[in-house]
Design an enzyme around this catalytic site. Structure first.
Site, PDB file in Angstrom:
ATOM      1  N   CYS A 192       1.985  -7.110  -0.599  1.00  0.00           N
ATOM      2  CA  CYS A 192       1.271  -6.916  -1.796  1.00  0.00           C
ATOM      3  C   CYS A 192       1.591  -5.216  -2.229  1.00  0.00           C
ATOM      4  O   CYS A 192       1.125  -4.341  -1.574  1.00  0.00           O
ATOM      5  CB  CYS A 192      -0.229  -6.349  -1.452  1.00  0.00           C
ATOM      6  SG  CYS A 192      -1.590  -6.038  -2.892  1.00  0.00           S
ATOM      7  N   CYS A 200      -1.357  -2.518  -2.525  1.00  0.00           N
ATOM      8  CA  CYS A 200      -2.031  -2.299  -1.363  1.00  0.00           C
ATOM      9  C   CYS A 200      -1.017  -0.973  -0.769  1.00  0.00           C
ATOM     10  O   CYS A 200      -1.343  -0.102  -0.078  1.00  0.00           O
ATOM     11  CB  CYS A 200      -1.971  -3.711  -0.702  1.00  0.00           C
ATOM     12  SG  CYS A 200      -3.243  -4.756  -1.382  1.00  0.00           S
TER      13      CYS A 200
END
Length: 106
Positions: free
Chosen positions: A31, A34
């Site tokens: 991600c 993230c």
């Protein structure tokens, strides 16, 4: 280390039974957003250490907690107070916005 990792096995101890509020960052290795907020969370872990603990959980390795708390997109940050989810924020934000959001919910 300003942030700490947890697992499905230690989630109850690390988060639900914590003596102070806990910000849980649900993330995954793949991600991008993230990874963008990770340094901000590290810094906030130090800056807000007396107010809140920041804990990260990898949703790929630990599917139970994200399922239980309805995490559908990542990054998702859930602030737990007294063992209960008190606030949820989905998506990446700048450090200042994360800090403001956390402090407004404490």
């Amino acid at each position: 280390m300003a942030t700490k990792a947890t697992t499905d096995a230690t989630f109850a101890t690390d988060v639900l039974e914590s003596g102070k509020p806990v910000l849980v960052d649900f993330w995954a290795e793949w991600c991008g957003p993230c990874k963008m907020i990770a340094p901000a969370l590290e810094e906030l872990g130090e800056e807000l250490a007396d107010q809140v603990q920041i804990i990260k959980i990898d949703i790929d390795e630990n599917p139970d907690a994200p399922t239980k708390y309805g995490v559908r997109g990542i990054p998702t940050m859930i602030l737990f107070k007294d063992g209960q989810p008190a606030a949820t924020q989905v998506g990446a934000m700048p450090k200042s916005a994360i800090k403001q959001w956390v402090q407004s919910k404490l």
